[in-house]
Each structure stands twice: as C-alpha cells, then as structure tokens.
Design an enzyme around this catalytic site. Sequence first.
Site, PDB file in Angstrom:
ATOM      1  N   LYS A 368       0.816  -1.214   0.000  1.00 16.33           N
ATOM      2  CA  LYS A 368       0.000   0.000   0.000  1.00 16.33           C
ATOM      3  C   LYS A 368       0.853   1.269   0.000  1.00 16.33           C
ATOM      4  O   LYS A 368       0.338   2.367  -0.239  1.00 16.33           O
ATOM      5  CB  LYS A 368      -0.937   0.009   1.205  1.00 16.33           C
ATOM      6  CG  LYS A 368      -2.078  -0.992   1.061  1.00 16.33           C
ATOM      7  CD  LYS A 368      -3.049  -0.913   2.231  1.00 16.33           C
ATOM      8  CE  LYS A 368      -4.227  -1.876   2.042  1.00 16.33           C
ATOM      9  NZ  LYS A 368      -5.160  -1.853   3.187  1.00 16.33           N
ATOM     10  N   HIS A 393      -1.945  -3.835  -4.651  1.00 19.89           N
ATOM     11  CA  HIS A 393      -1.000  -3.721  -3.546  1.00 19.89           C
ATOM     12  C   HIS A 393      -0.376  -5.055  -3.112  1.00 19.89           C
ATOM     13  O   HIS A 393       0.768  -5.070  -2.630  1.00 19.89           O
ATOM     14  CB  HIS A 393      -1.646  -2.984  -2.350  1.00 19.89           C
ATOM     15  CG  HIS A 393      -2.484  -3.838  -1.463  1.00 19.89           C
ATOM     16  ND1 HIS A 393      -3.843  -3.996  -1.661  1.00 19.89           N
ATOM     17  CD2 HIS A 393      -2.171  -4.572  -0.352  1.00 19.89           C
ATOM     18  CE1 HIS A 393      -4.318  -4.783  -0.712  1.00 19.89           C
ATOM     19  NE2 HIS A 393      -3.334  -5.145   0.091  1.00 19.89           N
ATOM     20  N   ASP A 449      -6.913 -10.732   8.587  1.00 26.19           N
ATOM     21  CA  ASP A 449      -7.047  -9.395   7.986  1.00 26.19           C
ATOM     22  C   ASP A 449      -8.514  -8.991   7.894  1.00 26.19           C
ATOM     23  O   ASP A 449      -8.902  -7.850   8.217  1.00 26.19           O
ATOM     24  CB  ASP A 449      -6.390  -9.412   6.604  1.00 26.19           C
ATOM     25  CG  ASP A 449      -6.399  -8.042   5.943  1.00 26.19           C
ATOM     26  OD1 ASP A 449      -6.208  -7.039   6.647  1.00 26.19           O
ATOM     27  OD2 ASP A 449      -6.577  -7.985   4.709  1.00 26.19           O
TER      28      ASP A 449
END
Length: 496
Positions: A368, A393, A449
């Site tokens: 990112k 990313h 995540d």
Amino acid sequence: MVLYKAFIKKQIRNYLFGSVVAVLAVGSVLLISSLELPALEYGRLFLVLLFSFLVMALLEISLFMKHVKPIRTALRTADPSLELLEKAYHYTHRLPKHAVYRILGPHLFGMAVPAILMTYWMIHTDLVSLPYSVLYQAVTGAVLIACMHALIEFFLTCSAIIPLIKEFRNRALERYNVDFSLEGYVFVPIGPKFMVSCMLIGTFPLALFIMATNVRLHDTALSRTGIQNFWGWAGMVLFIGTAFSAIAAWLLTKSVQHPINELYKATNNVKDGQLLQIQDEYLDEFSNLVAGFNMMVRGLQAREEQNRQLLDSYFTTLAVALDARDPYTAGHSLRVAEYSVIIGQLAGITGVELDNLRKSALLHDIGKIGVRDSVLFKEGKLTDEEFDQIKAHPVLGENILRQIEPLEKMTPYLGGVRSHHERYDGKGYPDGLAGQAIPLYGRIIAVADAYDAMTSDRPYRKGMAPEQALGILEQGRGTQWDPVFAGLFLEYSRAK
C-alpha cells in the site's frame, strides 16, 4: 622461486635424514653387530650397500622431480592461472602420499635388487663367506627398512608442504579473490595412518632384533634343533608384539577419530544453521578444541539472537510506519500478525514456520506504500481504476520484498504477502487461486485481515461488533475463507 628452493633443500635434508637412519645406519649396524666377517668382506659388503644406495637415489630423484613438476611450474610462472594454482594446491597435498609410494617403489627395489644380485654373486664366487639364507633375511630386512623410511618421509613431508599450501592459497586470494578449500576431502585417513605407524613402531624393533639374532646364531655352532627352537621363540615374541601394537594402534586411532568426527558433525550442523554445542567428554587437548568450538557457537548464538531482534524490530517498524499513514488503521498490521499467530498455533504451526507467519502478516499490506493517498484514503466509492490500484498492492508488496537482499531471507514471506486477498472459491485477487492452491500463509492472513478490518473503525463507518464479524466469517467459510482456519478462529474467539 625462493620458496621452491627452500622446499627442495628441506626435502633433500629430510630424504638424507630418512635414508641415513633407515638404510645406512640400520643396515650398517645390522652388518657390523650381527655378522662376524673379515674386514675385507665387510668392506665388500659396504661397497655393495653404497652402490645400491646410489642406484636407488638416482631412480628416486627422477621420480621425485616428476612429482613436484606441477608445483615447480606454478611457482615459476609469473602470472599463473587459477586452474594452475588449484592444481598445484591439490597436488601439494598429495606429496606425502607420493613420498610413501616413492619409498616403497623405486626406493625399495632400486636398493634391494642390485644389493641382492651383487651379494648373491659374491657368495657364489666366495668373495664373502655367508650362507645363501642370509639373502632371504636381507630381503625381509629391506622391506622393513623401506617401511620405516616411508614412515619417516611421510611425516617430514607433511611438515614441509605447509608453506607451499599457504603460498598457493594466498596467490589465489590475491589474484582471483578465490579461497581454496579441500571441502572435507581426506587424502590420508587418520585410521590407516595411525594403524600403520603404530604397527611399524611396535614391530620394527622386534623384527630387526630377531633377524639380527638369527644371523648371529648362524655364525655360532648351534644344532639344527636349537635354531628351530629359536625360531619358535622368535615367532611367539613377534606375534605377541604385533598383536599388542595392533590393539594399541586401534585404541589410539579410535580415541583420536571420535572427537574429530564429533567436531566434523558439529561444524556441519553450524553450516546448516543448527548452532549446537558439543558435550565436552575428553581428558586431553581435544577438550581445548571442544571448548574453543563451543565458545564460537555461543558467539554465533548471540549474534543470531541480535540479528533476529534486529529483523523483528525492522519488520515491526515497517508495519508501524505503514499504519501511521492512516490514524484509523493504526495498529492494523500488528493486530493481523497477532491473530495470524493465534490461528497458526491452533493449526499446529510452531517454531520457525510460526515466526515466518508472524513476519509475513506484519508486512502483508506493505504494498500500500505504492498506492496514492487520494485513492487509499478516499471515503466515497472507488472507481474501477482506483479499485484496480488497491487490488495491485499485494503484487506491489511482493515486488518490494524481492528488492531486499539476500532474497532467500525474504522468500518465506512472499506467498503470504501476495495471496492474502485470494478467496477460497477462486474469486479473489491478484491470481484467482482457489482452495489449497493458495499459499498457507495467505489463507491464514486472509482470515485475520478480514476480522480486523471488520472490527476496526473507518472514517466512513463504525467498526462491527466482534460477534457480527464472526458471523460474517461463519457465512464465508469455504467460499471466501479457508474453512479450517476460519473455523479455528471462530472456535477460539467464541470460547473467549
């Protein structure tokens, strides 16, 4: 060439020393002390010995010059190639072995054959008053003397070649930045070396004494029965002496081989990354070697721990720096790493694998860095182009890690970073992998995540309650997330 001349001078001194001790001195003493002959016959036998010695020296010197030719060529060449230096380096290590072959070949036969033939002729023509049986004893004596000379020459040559080995190694380092190594190759195993040396040292004096005594007895008026009794006694003494020498040599060899083998295994462990110390169980100087080795291992362990702490700090710093871009995602990478470790432990992952999982989770969003702030922090709906930038990313993160050297140290983390947005049903990105084709770390990090993303506050929404997020994970088991890892996390979270 100064080094080569010094080496040749040393070899000549060594050769003369070994020859004088093993051939002239022992042979002359055997003749003088064991035979009772007129002075004239002594002189004739001495001339035979001297002539045979010259023949032997001529043959042996020619073979020696052939053996040292690669060494001479490498030292005389002003700008030797790496191949020439390496050949000379390895050939130098073979010189002690060649010395033994030289002594037991042209040395033995060059000395024995002329001496036996000339002595036989003298006995036949009555120039010396000796029985023909002495010739058989002379052949046996020549073999024993050659073996002793070979033993002396071997150890003296081992000492003489050390400066040459250092010279070739230093030249390769200076000219080509290459460090020569035998890589554990053994030219002369310590077992046979100790066995043969101890056997010769133990049995040579006995055999020489028995031979000299037998020659002496032939000169005295002993009955045939007396001589036979002597040989029975001599055979028993020789057998006991040989057996004792063999046992002593075996025990000595074993006591030396064991610590060497242990040290060799331990160095291989260090090479493979296993920093294990050796148990010090020796009473002699090998204890010093073990202590030195263990000291080195402790130093490497301390260095390894420092490197590990430094790498951990580096990974954590990267993760914190990344999260600092957005106050709303502060601590995200650390929490994902924490959840990933919990899932990994529940799945039975331990040790290095668990540590690699944690580091991979810490860096899962490092890509990112390459996404523009205007896209990354946009509160409204993303355009297709902007969403493609976000989806890039994971690949950007993998490419960033690939730039870190050495690459093999980063390799364990690449799969987790690249694949943490893959879906179990194959509808994820960037590669559309499905099921078990998704790397292990990627499947675990995906669960961690997603849970942290759902339970964290965003500028445009409040974070979900943990139970609500767990419900979404339940619904996505087997479609979005790996059913096993999602199930483990669900069970753990609800048990809390």
